[in-house]
Design an enzyme around this catalytic site. Structure first.
Site, short mmCIF file in Angstrom:
data_model
loop_
_atom_site.label_atom_id
_atom_site.label_comp_id
_atom_site.label_asym_id
_atom_site.label_seq_id
_atom_site.Cartn_x
_atom_site.Cartn_y
_atom_site.Cartn_z
N TYR A 69 -0.17 10.54 -10.83
CA TYR A 69 -0.58 9.61 -9.84
C TYR A 69 -0.93 8.17 -10.48
O TYR A 69 -0.40 7.11 -10.38
CB TYR A 69 -1.48 9.95 -8.77
CG TYR A 69 -2.32 8.74 -7.93
CD1 TYR A 69 -1.43 8.10 -7.20
CD2 TYR A 69 -3.66 8.53 -8.12
CE1 TYR A 69 -2.03 7.14 -6.35
CE2 TYR A 69 -4.09 7.56 -7.51
CZ TYR A 69 -3.50 6.88 -6.55
OH TYR A 69 -3.93 5.90 -5.86
N PHE A 86 0.89 -1.14 0.06
CA PHE A 86 0.18 -0.12 0.05
C PHE A 86 0.82 1.45 -0.15
O PHE A 86 0.41 2.40 -0.21
CB PHE A 86 -0.91 0.00 0.97
CG PHE A 86 -1.84 -1.05 1.50
CD1 PHE A 86 -3.04 -1.29 0.67
CD2 PHE A 86 -1.34 -2.14 2.09
CE1 PHE A 86 -3.73 -2.43 1.04
CE2 PHE A 86 -2.33 -3.45 2.08
CZ PHE A 86 -3.36 -3.26 1.45
#
Length: 320
Positions: A140, A72
């Site tokens: 991103y 993550f």
């Protein structure tokens, strides 16, 4: 699912901490690796070992005793990625490359990766399927897509078993974990900040979209449902295969529906201000979760928007 030992990178953050909690509740051994740049030490669930460090240095702690890695650790602010793309390429792509090398060196051959719907960019159809074109509109999304490609190569060349889970809009709270990004950019916690009196109003960016009420429609998924998908992905991971699954409810809620739901749940007035459209905001982003249903055996069970908002509201009040 047999008991295992797992490394959770970014496990002090919102989603990572909830997944770590679910792993512990299932009886697994968990180590959280997080540099606390955006995560919180108190977010690491009780019972998990904690290592403060960067994912780029994972080889210092990863060894053959681990059964899998759940990854993550990443920079995740879309707006920031536009003005600081170098940070995103270094953290998201460079960090993931170092992690894959560490896994290869330690002989850890299973990975679950936190990917994103931002890899798709402007959708060509709705609901979005995994076979739809990927054309991210910001760094991103581009970095997450680059990591997906990197993982696919690792699976083909070195037999890695990997699952990439592409999230749509995650919301809600679980236990002591909820959204507290700084700066905050997600709609549900932003509207709750208005209800708490921490923000004067909520901006509605565009009310002239081709949707029932003119505002953007998004697919919201409860963070606890998301966590359950990660445990299912560990079971479904197959050597040499890179499986990609969208995670969503398959239906959407408009910006105004979210605001109205917050008003009903909290009992507070939420003033709204209509602003112009933001560049790159699609009218509708809704997932097809058919692959997750068929391959992971996963179906979200907390799809009620009011329930998602209520959990987030309880967390926001407790942590105000």
């Amino acid at each position: 699912m047999s008991k295992g030992k797992y490394l959770v990178t970014g496990g002090a953050g919102y989603v990572g901490s909830v997944v770590a909690t679910h792993l512990l509740q299932a009886g697994h051994e968990v180590t959280v690796l997080d540099d606390l740049s955006t995560g919180f030490r108190e977010g690491v669930p009780e019972g998990a070992a904690f290592v403060e460090g960067r994912v780029q240095d994972a080889a210092r702690w990863l060894d053959g005793s681990y059964d899998a890695v759940l990854h993550f650790a990443a920079s995740s602010q879309v707006g920031e990625s536009v003005v600081k793309p170098e940070k995103y390429w270094e953290n998201n792509v460079g960090g993931s490359m170092a992690l894959l090398a560490a896994m290869r060196g330690a002989g850890v051959r299973t990975l679950v990766f936190s990917s994103t719907a931002a890899t798709y960019g402007e959708p060509v159809s709705t609901p979005i399927t995994e076979s739809d074109p990927t054309a991210p509109t910001n760094p991103y999304g581009a970095t997450k897509l680059a990591v997906d490609h990197m993982i696919a190569s690792e699976c083909a060349a070195h037999g890695l078993a990997a699952v990439s889970l592409r999230y749509f809009n995650v919301a809600g709270a679980y236990g002591t974990a909820g959204e507290r990004h700084d700066p905050e950019s997600h709609l549900v916690p932003l509207v709750l900040q208005v209800a708490l009196g921490r923000r004067e109003s909520i901006s509605v960016y565009g009310d002239d979209y081709p949707t029932p009420d003119g505002t953007c429609v998004r697919d919201y998924i409860h963070v606890a449902d998301l966590a359950e998908a990660h445990l299912a992905a560990l079971e479904a991971a197959t050597a040499g295969e890179h499986l990609i699954c969208n995670l969503g409810n398959g239906n959407g809620f408009s910006v105004r529906e979210v605001i109205d739901t917050v008003r009903k749940v909290t009992g507070h007035a939420v003033p709204e201000v209509t602003a112009g459209r933001r560049d790159g905001d699609p009218a509708v982003l809704v997932a097809s979760a058919r692959t997750a249903r068929e391959r992971l055996g996963w179906t979200p069970s907390r799809s009620d928007l009011a329930g998602i908002v209520e959990d987030a509201w309880n967390f926001a009040r407790e942590n105000a």
